[in-house]
Design a protein around this motif. Structure first.
Motif, PDB file in Angstrom:
ATOM      1  N   MET A  41       0.833  -1.204   0.000  1.00 16.83           N
ATOM      2  CA  MET A  41       0.000   0.000   0.000  1.00 16.83           C
ATOM      3  C   MET A  41       0.872   1.260   0.000  1.00 16.83           C
ATOM      4  O   MET A  41       0.662   2.175  -0.799  1.00 16.83           O
ATOM      5  N   VAL A  42       1.868   1.283   0.863  1.00 17.54           N
ATOM      6  CA  VAL A  42       2.729   2.459   0.979  1.00 17.54           C
ATOM      7  C   VAL A  42       3.592   2.633  -0.266  1.00 17.54           C
ATOM      8  O   VAL A  42       3.774   3.746  -0.761  1.00 17.54           O
ATOM      9  N   ARG A  43       4.106   1.531  -0.802  1.00 19.81           N
ATOM     10  CA  ARG A  43       4.946   1.631  -2.011  1.00 19.81           C
ATOM     11  C   ARG A  43       4.130   2.140  -3.198  1.00 19.81           C
ATOM     12  O   ARG A  43       4.648   2.897  -4.034  1.00 19.81           O
ATOM     13  N   VAL A  44       2.879   1.753  -3.285  1.00 21.12           N
ATOM     14  CA  VAL A  44       2.038   2.263  -4.374  1.00 21.12           C
ATOM     15  C   VAL A  44       1.773   3.753  -4.169  1.00 21.12           C
ATOM     16  O   VAL A  44       1.809   4.528  -5.129  1.00 21.12           O
ATOM     17  N   GLN A  45       1.530   4.171  -2.940  1.00 21.33           N
ATOM     18  CA  GLN A  45       1.361   5.610  -2.676  1.00 21.33           C
ATOM     19  C   GLN A  45       2.611   6.370  -3.124  1.00 21.33           C
ATOM     20  O   GLN A  45       2.517   7.391  -3.812  1.00 21.33           O
ATOM     21  N   GLU A  46       3.782   5.857  -2.745  1.00 21.19           N
ATOM     22  CA  GLU A  46       5.039   6.507  -3.130  1.00 21.19           C
ATOM     23  C   GLU A  46       5.240   6.475  -4.643  1.00 21.19           C
ATOM     24  O   GLU A  46       5.722   7.454  -5.227  1.00 21.19           O
ATOM     25  N   LEU A 120      -8.506   5.041  -3.486  1.00 19.32           N
ATOM     26  CA  LEU A 120      -9.299   3.814  -3.527  1.00 19.32           C
ATOM     27  C   LEU A 120      -8.433   2.582  -3.293  1.00 19.32           C
ATOM     28  O   LEU A 120      -8.855   1.638  -2.600  1.00 19.32           O
ATOM     29  N   HIS A 121      -7.243   2.562  -3.841  1.00 19.06           N
ATOM     30  CA  HIS A 121      -6.323   1.452  -3.641  1.00 19.06           C
ATOM     31  C   HIS A 121      -5.974   1.322  -2.158  1.00 19.06           C
ATOM     32  O   HIS A 121      -6.001   0.233  -1.590  1.00 19.06           O
ATOM     33  N   GLY A 127      -8.748  -1.880   4.430  1.00 14.42           N
ATOM     34  CA  GLY A 127      -9.801  -2.799   4.847  1.00 14.42           C
ATOM     35  C   GLY A 127      -9.261  -4.202   5.082  1.00 14.42           C
ATOM     36  O   GLY A 127      -9.633  -4.867   6.059  1.00 14.42           O
ATOM     37  N   GLN A 128      -8.377  -4.664   4.205  1.00 11.13           N
ATOM     38  CA  GLN A 128      -7.749  -5.968   4.411  1.00 11.13           C
ATOM     39  C   GLN A 128      -6.971  -5.981   5.729  1.00 11.13           C
ATOM     40  O   GLN A 128      -7.006  -6.968   6.473  1.00 11.13           O
ATOM     41  N   CYS A 129      -6.284  -4.898   5.999  1.00  8.19           N
ATOM     42  CA  CYS A 129      -5.478  -4.826   7.227  1.00  8.19           C
ATOM     43  C   CYS A 129      -6.354  -4.814   8.473  1.00  8.19           C
ATOM     44  O   CYS A 129      -6.031  -5.470   9.476  1.00  8.19           O
TER      45      CYS A 129
END
Length: 158
Positions: A41-46, A120-121, A127-129
């Motif tokens: 999640m964080v890598r996609v944000q970055e 959204l991602h 939610g999974q977390c």
């Protein structure tokens, strides 16, 4: 679109901060599944921040980070999104960017769609977390957008 998109970016930071506090209280900071999802999640944000700056490169292999590093990366990314949100205007939302990890055909989208995808991602993986926290016997938190609005749109507390 400008106002709601800024709100979604602000909600995302608040929701991620709430999640990290719940994760810290869970005693499950070493859980590999949580760390793997949050790292993604964080890598996609970055990566999307890189796309928006025109500096996107391929995802690099790296060791799975520990909780403190994941939290620090998340908080730093949200600071950049916050600054970005302050400078958004209609023209900047309409500017197009290329998402390089979808090569053929080229994925060229407006900045508004790139920012919406990030929100959204992140919501999906958050939610999974939260479900994983529940499965581990911890107390997940409800971070629905409406709760954030109801609470008068608070700033994130990391």
């Amino acid at each position: 679109m400008l106002g709601p998109l800024k709100d979604l970016l602000n909600h995302q930071a608040w929701a991620d901060a709430v999640f990290f506090r719940a994760w810290a209280a869970s005693g499950a900071q070493e859980d590999k599944e949580l760390r793997t999802i949050v790292d993604h999640m964080v890598r996609v944000q970055e990566a999307f921040l890189g796309v928006l700056k025109g500096q996107a490169g391929p995802f690099a292999e790296h060791p799975l980070p520990e909780f403190p590093e994941l939290k620090a990366h998340s908080e730093a990314a949200h600071e950049v999104f916050k600054a970005l949100g302050h400078n958004l205007d209609q023209a900047s939302l309409e500017r197009t960017v290329r998402v390089p990890w979808f090569p053929e055909p080229p994925c060229v989208i407006p900045v508004s769609d790139a920012l919406l995808q990030v929100c959204l991602h992140s919501q999906h993986h958050r939610g999974q977390c939260m479900a994983r926290l529940r499965a581990l016997g911890a107390a997940p938190k409800n971070v629905d957008y409406l709760i954030w609005v109801w609470k008068q749109k608070p700033e994130p507390r990391w």
